[in-house]
Enzyme design. Structure first.
Site, PDB file in Angstrom:
ATOM      1  N   ALA A 186       3.420  -9.825 -26.820  1.00  0.00           N
ATOM      2  CA  ALA A 186       2.378 -11.070 -26.848  1.00  0.00           C
ATOM      3  C   ALA A 186       1.745 -11.504 -28.051  1.00  0.00           C
ATOM      4  O   ALA A 186       1.405 -12.862 -28.304  1.00  0.00           O
ATOM      5  CB  ALA A 186       1.606 -10.648 -25.546  1.00  0.00           C
ATOM      6  N   ILE A 199       8.992 -10.780 -20.112  1.00  0.00           N
ATOM      7  CA  ILE A 199       8.641 -11.605 -21.492  1.00  0.00           C
ATOM      8  C   ILE A 199       8.316 -12.978 -21.416  1.00  0.00           C
ATOM      9  O   ILE A 199       7.106 -13.397 -22.329  1.00  0.00           O
ATOM     10  CB  ILE A 199      10.519 -11.323 -22.285  1.00  0.00           C
ATOM     11  CG1 ILE A 199      10.818  -9.967 -22.564  1.00  0.00           C
ATOM     12  CG2 ILE A 199      10.492 -12.454 -23.066  1.00  0.00           C
ATOM     13  CD1 ILE A 199      11.995  -9.898 -22.965  1.00  0.00           C
ATOM     14  N   ARG A 243      12.039  -4.675  -7.347  1.00  0.00           N
ATOM     15  CA  ARG A 243      12.262  -2.899  -8.246  1.00  0.00           C
ATOM     16  C   ARG A 243      10.565  -2.712  -7.026  1.00  0.00           C
ATOM     17  O   ARG A 243      11.602  -1.404  -6.554  1.00  0.00           O
ATOM     18  CB  ARG A 243      10.887  -3.556  -9.695  1.00  0.00           C
ATOM     19  CG  ARG A 243      11.904  -3.542 -10.379  1.00  0.00           C
ATOM     20  CD  ARG A 243      11.650  -3.808 -11.755  1.00  0.00           C
ATOM     21  NE  ARG A 243      12.496  -4.314 -12.907  1.00  0.00           N
ATOM     22  CZ  ARG A 243      11.726  -4.726 -13.967  1.00  0.00           C
ATOM     23  NH1 ARG A 243       9.982  -4.076 -14.462  1.00  0.00           N
ATOM     24  NH2 ARG A 243      12.990  -4.616 -14.839  1.00  0.00           N
ATOM     25  N   GLU A 293       1.093  -7.411 -21.119  1.00  0.00           N
ATOM     26  CA  GLU A 293       0.378  -6.413 -19.556  1.00  0.00           C
ATOM     27  C   GLU A 293      -0.914  -5.920 -19.512  1.00  0.00           C
ATOM     28  O   GLU A 293      -1.217  -5.649 -19.126  1.00  0.00           O
ATOM     29  CB  GLU A 293       1.323  -5.348 -19.862  1.00  0.00           C
ATOM     30  CG  GLU A 293       1.605  -4.296 -18.656  1.00  0.00           C
ATOM     31  CD  GLU A 293       2.595  -3.049 -19.439  1.00  0.00           C
ATOM     32  OE1 GLU A 293       2.568  -2.458 -18.249  1.00  0.00           O
ATOM     33  OE2 GLU A 293       3.417  -3.160 -20.176  1.00  0.00           O
ATOM     34  N   GLY A 319      14.623  -3.634 -23.015  1.00  0.00           N
ATOM     35  CA  GLY A 319      15.662  -4.361 -22.557  1.00  0.00           C
ATOM     36  C   GLY A 319      15.755  -5.625 -23.343  1.00  0.00           C
ATOM     37  O   GLY A 319      16.964  -6.474 -23.441  1.00  0.00           O
ATOM     38  N   GLY A 320      15.027  -6.152 -23.295  1.00  0.00           N
ATOM     39  CA  GLY A 320      15.207  -8.022 -23.928  1.00  0.00           C
ATOM     40  C   GLY A 320      15.463  -9.001 -22.765  1.00  0.00           C
ATOM     41  O   GLY A 320      15.731  -9.812 -23.192  1.00  0.00           O
TER      42      GLY A 320
END
Length: 517
Positions: free
Chosen positions: A46, A493, A332, A477, A78-79
């Protein structure tokens, strides 16, 4: 419960007229050390996106980070980047839509998400991806499907690392006239008599000291400076997952013994600064655990990278029975809750759950990543299921039945137990029949804080009375609302990049407006 409310209420109470007056200065009575159009706080996805966009708008831009190295959580991320209607989907004939993307995010977030923010992310994610391409980011030719997504839509930079996105953006900032400084912490905002943010109080040469059980407010290191800001301050300061004291205030279950995937600087210091200045907050109680953590390594580690193919093409079993217990591609929260519900034995001991895939499934990540996991003894390799069962002390007959059933489900294209979706990899549907077999132990770790300050769709921070705090923007975040109760994997992302760019542009536009006046 009452103590938590009292704590959060005390922060909000500091937004009194006395506090605002104490931070109010005029140019005549106050000496500035430096002057900038835009100040960006935080150097992750960000923050770097905000600084790049502000520079593109012609703003004199300074990016600061309290840590000695750049990137924050983004650098160890992790991209994974979920994008709708990308070129990766089109060349593979994957049909997707903004509506389906939004639906998936809302489902993971239990419907508590801010719909207006989610729609902005969905509709602008591909533009953000293409923006990073122009800034020098390279992506490998791969497309994946994370748990909770209806279709494959996740892409990665050339190596599974968020640093492969943030570093090119940081390089663009520096070569395009922007300034980046590390070890600079923002302590407070300077506001005029109308409450508009016109500057920032910082400490340069700040020495961050990691201690998750201590209050960062007690760290007084550094040299105090005051920056005059003509446009806006963009708070891209991330979450507070490593701030054990603060996170236990909002969720007492998240004790210090629960490992965390974040970098050490992921504290609530910046969030509390915004709260003291009247910023409203949302969803602080929702803290996400990553189901792909491993007890065999500390921090983020290699397990989350290997988890992508392992969960997609393999099974997760209870080591006491060899049986599956959850859809391995559920979101998750569902997976983390399922693991934590059953990993403790009646006597208090712990039996870790085991994730297994075969040699075809393991090809879903790079050979280098697999080898890293093997070298660290996080990933184990076995020639037969019997060897695997013996190593993890799994009842072999139970495991064999699970694998046989799963193989039948995959060949028929229908998971009869948990309705897990099956899809091809290299024109094959992995079915756990091709040795060697790869396995690792799973244990959730504190990963992402969904709560943060409240913003509008222009990334402007909102106060407790529902008014815009002029000159204050936030993204990533540090913001609450987009992800509801649980963030859908690979959606951080696009969230960070999309709202980072919006914040940077609007902060720069404020500077243009001030200069015209």
């Amino acid at each position: 419960m009452n103590s938590r409310r009292k704590f959060l209420g005390s922060l909000c109470a500091l937004t009194s007229a006395a506090m605002l007056k104490a931070n109010s200065f005029s140019d005549e009575q106050f000496k500035w050390d430096e002057e900038w159009d835009v100040l960006v706080v935080g150097s992750g996805f960000a923050g770097t996106a905000a600084a790049c966009q502000a520079i593109d708008e012609g703003a004199k831009t300074l990016l600061i980070d309290k840590m000695p190295v750049l990137g924050g959580n983004s650098a160890i991320n992790g991209g994974a980047f979920a994008v709708v209607n990308s070129s990766f989907q089109k060349v593979r004939g994957i049909e997707d839509s903004y509506e389906l993307y939004v639906k998936d995010i809302l489902k993971a977030g239990l419907g508590l998400n801010r719909m207006d923010l989610v729609e902005v992310i969905a509709k602008n994610g591909n533009d953000a991806y293409e923006y990073t391409l122009k800034k020098g980011v390279y992506y490998r030719d791969a497309l994946g499907q994370f748990g909770g997504h209806s279709v494959p839509r996740t892409i990665w930079p050339e190596i599974n690392s968020g640093g492969k996105i943030t570093i090119p953006l940081q390089e663009y900032i520096m070569k395009s006239g922007g300034t980046i400084r590390t070890r600079v912490v923002l302590d407070d905002f300077v506001r005029d008599d109308n409450g508009k943010i016109i500057g920032a109080k910082v400490r340069e040469n700040y020495d961050f000291i990691f201690d998750p059980l201590k209050n960062e407010d007690d760290n007084k290191s550094g040299i105090v400076k005051f920056y005059k800001i003509n446009g806006g301050v963009v708070m891209a300061t991330g979450g507070f997952a490593y701030d054990v004291n603060f996170r236990q205030t909002v969720d007492p279950k998240l004790t210090a013994d629960l490992d965390c995937t974040n970098h050490y600087g992921a504290t609530a210091y910046a969030l509390k600064t915004m709260m003291r200045n009247g910023a409203d907050t949302v969803d602080l109680k929702w803290i996400q655990l990553g189901p792909w953590g491993s007890p065999d390594e500390k921090g983020f580690g290699i397990a989350p990278v290997f988890a992508i193919p392992a969960f997609s093409y393999g099974v997760m079993v209870d080591a006491r029975t060899g049986k599956r217990f959850v859809n391995e591609l559920a979101d998750r929260k569902i997976r983390s809750d399922a693991i934590l519900k059953m990993h403790k034995n009646p006597d208090g001991s712990i039996t870790h759950l085991v994730v297994i895939c075969d040699s075809i499934g393991a090809q879903g990540t790079t050979k280098a990543n697999v080898q890293r996991g093997i070298d660290k003894k996080v990933i184990r390799v076995f020639d037969t299921l019997k060897e695997l069962a013996d190593f993890y002390k799994i009842p072999y007959e139970g495991l064999k039945k699970t694998v046989d059933d799963y193989t039948r489900y995959s060949k028929n294209g229908k998971d009869e137990e948990f309705d897990k979706p099956f899809f091809k990899f290299n024109d094959m549907i992995p079915d756990l029949t091709k040795p060697p077999f790869y396995a690792w132990q799973a244990l959730p770790k504190v990963h992402h804080t969904m709560g943060g300050v409240k913003i509008d769709t222009e990334a402007r921070v909102i106060d407790k009375n529902g008014n815009i705090i002029e000159g204050l923007f936030s993204a990533g975040e540090a913001v609450g609302g987009p992800h509801g109760a649980s963030r859908l994997g690979s959606c951080a992302i696009p969230d960070c990049l999309v709202f980072g760019r919006i914040a940077g542009k609007n902060a720069a536009n404020l500077a243009k407006k001030e200069k015209k006046c």
